[in-house]
Design a protein around this motif. Sequence first.
Motif, PDB file in Angstrom:
ATOM      1  N   THR A   1       0.850  -1.188   0.000  1.00 30.14           N
ATOM      2  CA  THR A   1       0.000   0.000   0.000  1.00 30.14           C
ATOM      3  C   THR A   1       0.887   1.240   0.000  1.00 30.14           C
ATOM      4  OG1 THR A   1      -1.490  -1.258   1.435  1.00 30.14           O
ATOM      5  CG2 THR A   1      -1.943   1.100   1.169  1.00 30.14           C
ATOM      6  N   PRO A   2       0.690   2.165  -0.943  1.00 35.90           N
ATOM      7  CA  PRO A   2       1.516   3.386  -0.953  1.00 35.90           C
ATOM      8  C   PRO A   2       1.449   4.102   0.388  1.00 35.90           C
ATOM      9  CG  PRO A   2       0.175   3.243  -2.945  1.00 35.90           C
ATOM     10  CD  PRO A   2      -0.279   2.136  -2.037  1.00 35.90           C
ATOM     11  N   ASP A   3       2.573   4.661   0.796  1.00 36.11           N
ATOM     12  CA  ASP A   3       2.707   5.247   2.129  1.00 36.11           C
ATOM     13  C   ASP A   3       1.663   6.326   2.414  1.00 36.11           C
ATOM     14  OD1 ASP A   3       4.248   4.867   4.420  1.00 36.11           O
ATOM     15  OD2 ASP A   3       5.223   6.792   4.136  1.00 36.11           O
ATOM     16  N   ALA A   4       1.498   7.243   1.489  1.00 30.86           N
ATOM     17  CA  ALA A   4       0.554   8.350   1.697  1.00 30.86           C
ATOM     18  C   ALA A   4      -0.871   7.812   1.879  1.00 30.86           C
ATOM     19  CB  ALA A   4       0.601   9.309   0.513  1.00 30.86           C
ATOM     20  N   VAL A   5      -1.196   6.730   1.168  1.00 33.41           N
ATOM     21  CA  VAL A   5      -2.532   6.132   1.257  1.00 33.41           C
ATOM     22  C   VAL A   5      -2.717   5.483   2.627  1.00 33.41           C
ATOM     23  CG1 VAL A   5      -4.113   4.445   0.251  1.00 33.41           C
ATOM     24  CG2 VAL A   5      -2.598   5.779  -1.234  1.00 33.41           C
ATOM     25  N   ALA A   6      -1.695   4.746   3.077  1.00 33.77           N
ATOM     26  CA  ALA A   6      -1.753   4.094   4.384  1.00 33.77           C
ATOM     27  C   ALA A   6      -1.979   5.131   5.488  1.00 33.77           C
ATOM     28  CB  ALA A   6      -0.465   3.313   4.641  1.00 33.77           C
ATOM     29  N   LEU A   7      -1.268   6.252   5.399  1.00 34.20           N
ATOM     30  CA  LEU A   7      -1.406   7.308   6.409  1.00 34.20           C
ATOM     31  C   LEU A   7      -2.790   7.945   6.353  1.00 34.20           C
ATOM     32  CD1 LEU A   7       2.130   8.953   6.052  1.00 34.20           C
ATOM     33  CD2 LEU A   7       1.352   7.411   7.854  1.00 34.20           C
ATOM     34  N   PHE A   8      -3.321   8.119   5.139  1.00 31.40           N
ATOM     35  CA  PHE A   8      -4.646   8.722   4.990  1.00 31.40           C
ATOM     36  C   PHE A   8      -5.719   7.782   5.551  1.00 31.40           C
ATOM     37  CE2 PHE A   8      -8.290  10.667   2.928  1.00 31.40           C
ATOM     38  CZ  PHE A   8      -7.965  12.012   3.006  1.00 31.40           C
ATOM     39  N   MET A   9      -5.546   6.480   5.320  1.00 29.45           N
ATOM     40  CA  MET A   9      -6.499   5.511   5.864  1.00 29.45           C
ATOM     41  C   MET A   9      -6.429   5.527   7.397  1.00 29.45           C
ATOM     42  SD  MET A   9      -6.062   2.455   3.042  1.00 29.45           S
ATOM     43  CE  MET A   9      -7.334   1.318   3.607  1.00 29.45           C
ATOM     44  N   GLY A  10      -5.223   5.728   7.931  1.00 28.59           N
ATOM     45  CA  GLY A  10      -5.062   5.837   9.375  1.00 28.59           C
ATOM     46  C   GLY A  10      -5.802   7.034   9.946  1.00 28.59           C
ATOM     47  N   TYR A  11      -5.733   8.148   9.231  1.00 24.39           N
ATOM     48  CA  TYR A  11      -6.453   9.360   9.636  1.00 24.39           C
ATOM     49  C   TYR A  11      -7.963   9.085   9.675  1.00 24.39           C
ATOM     50  CZ  TYR A  11      -9.170  13.419   7.947  1.00 24.39           C
ATOM     51  OH  TYR A  11     -10.155  14.347   7.705  1.00 24.39           O
ATOM     52  N   LEU A  12      -8.489   8.374   8.688  1.00 22.36           N
ATOM     53  CA  LEU A  12      -9.926   8.068   8.639  1.00 22.36           C
ATOM     54  C   LEU A  12     -10.334   7.144   9.784  1.00 22.36           C
ATOM     55  CD1 LEU A  12     -10.289   7.500   4.774  1.00 22.36           C
ATOM     56  CD2 LEU A  12     -11.203   9.446   6.072  1.00 22.36           C
ATOM     57  N   VAL A  13      -9.516   6.125  10.048  1.00 27.52           N
ATOM     58  CA  VAL A  13      -9.818   5.196  11.143  1.00 27.52           C
ATOM     59  C   VAL A  13      -9.823   5.945  12.481  1.00 27.52           C
ATOM     60  CG1 VAL A  13      -9.007   3.162  12.426  1.00 27.52           C
ATOM     61  CG2 VAL A  13      -8.965   3.156   9.922  1.00 27.52           C
ATOM     62  N   GLN A  14      -8.842   6.819  12.677  1.00 22.90           N
ATOM     63  CA  GLN A  14      -8.754   7.612  13.911  1.00 22.90           C
ATOM     64  C   GLN A  14     -10.029   8.433  14.112  1.00 22.90           C
ATOM     65  OE1 GLN A  14      -7.273   8.040  16.629  1.00 22.90           O
ATOM     66  NE2 GLN A  14      -7.483  10.157  17.230  1.00 22.90           N
ATOM     67  N   LYS A  15     -10.561   9.014  13.043  1.00 11.71           N
ATOM     68  CA  LYS A  15     -11.808   9.789  13.147  1.00 11.71           C
ATOM     69  C   LYS A  15     -12.978   8.872  13.547  1.00 11.71           C
ATOM     70  CE  LYS A  15     -12.346  13.658  11.941  1.00 11.71           C
ATOM     71  NZ  LYS A  15     -12.192  14.970  12.635  1.00 11.71           N
ATOM     72  N   LEU A  16     -13.060   7.718  12.896  1.00 12.46           N
ATOM     73  CA  LEU A  16     -14.204   6.823  13.113  1.00 12.46           C
ATOM     74  C   LEU A  16     -14.251   6.253  14.536  1.00 12.46           C
ATOM     75  CD1 LEU A  16     -14.052   4.942   9.698  1.00 12.46           C
ATOM     76  CD2 LEU A  16     -15.888   6.483  10.414  1.00 12.46           C
ATOM     77  N   VAL A  17     -13.089   5.996  15.134  1.00 16.17           N
ATOM     78  CA  VAL A  17     -13.074   5.353  16.457  1.00 16.17           C
ATOM     79  C   VAL A  17     -12.883   6.361  17.594  1.00 16.17           C
ATOM     80  CG1 VAL A  17     -12.199   3.200  15.477  1.00 16.17           C
ATOM     81  CG2 VAL A  17     -10.570   4.837  16.467  1.00 16.17           C
ATOM     82  N   LYS A  18     -12.933   7.632  17.257  1.00 16.23           N
ATOM     83  CA  LYS A  18     -12.616   8.693  18.227  1.00 16.23           C
ATOM     84  C   LYS A  18     -13.426   8.570  19.521  1.00 16.23           C
ATOM     85  CE  LYS A  18     -11.355  13.532  18.137  1.00 16.23           C
ATOM     86  NZ  LYS A  18     -11.374  14.777  17.380  1.00 16.23           N
TER      87      LYS A  18
END
Length: 330
Positions: free
Chosen positions: A97-114
């Motif tokens: 998985t491209p690095d920038a994509v992995a980090l962006f997916m991490g940002y989305l997960v962080q929002k969802l489980v906040k």
Amino acid sequence: MEPTTKVEKLYALIDDMAVTIQEHTDRTYLESLAEAGENLFQGKVVQEIPENHKDKLEKQLQEETPEEIKREEIRKAFQLAVIKGMKEAVQPHHAMTPDAVALFMGYLVQKLVKKKEHVTLLDPALGTANLTTAVLNQLSKEAVTYGVEADETLLKLAFVISNLQEYEVELFHQDSIEQLSVPPVDVIVSDLPVGYYPKEHVAENFELKAKKGQSYVHHLMIEKAVQSLKESGYMVLLIPNFMFESEEASALNEYIKKHAITLGLLQLPSSMFKSEQFGKSIWILQKKGKEAVQPRQALLAELPSFTRQDALLDMVRQIDKWFSDELNID
């Protein structure tokens, strides 16, 4: 050029170790990289290689291991080495998985489980755990984490990469479509494998089995993922854009309508891919349940190039506003 950053220094060290191990054993580079990671973890060379080479590597381990290295730096150093190894690997599923994509997916997960106090997370196509640890590195809370991977070499790499970042990821050496021995989780994050699933006798048990011929592995994995989520749990998946245009797309759409809610679909910038046919998107879903929220407007957008910082920051602001307006997540 001499390595200067901690990422470069660690990459140079593990690459040297992996190359030496590969030269003196019958292992591939990726297998040797897992062994190099084990050496780093143990603080000594544990392989049976000629004494003079062992001494040289021991010396490098003592002198060249960067001090106070962060989790993200470890992940990025191994990512560079894995990419090198995958260039010589012949298996088509060996891709990162491209690095920038992995980090962006991490940002989305962080929002969802906040708002969640406790989080359980699963990647049913774990690979080397690059995506999973990129996500974990962005979470502000601990997560009980599971990873499932059918490829033994990738699983060994996932083991050392998780260990070195001090994450306890419970690993399963399984075909996650045929068998998934994981309790229901809050979040599934995955870069879905794409192609046909060879075990037709297994596919027979799925609603998303193909009407004729072999079934799509990405469809079956989505069905298995939905089954593995808790009620109102989330999925953040990297999917091929052509998925909604295939001959089985209508069956997939019906299945999702029945079992889940599409919260968003974010198309990755076309500049990331060799051609349009390889394009991918991040699909955000929530399994139906008492706490599931049907947004008035799904989050649909085409992401700008990750190199355009201003445009990307503006997009993140818009996504943050969407989370606040539609899901009441600040």
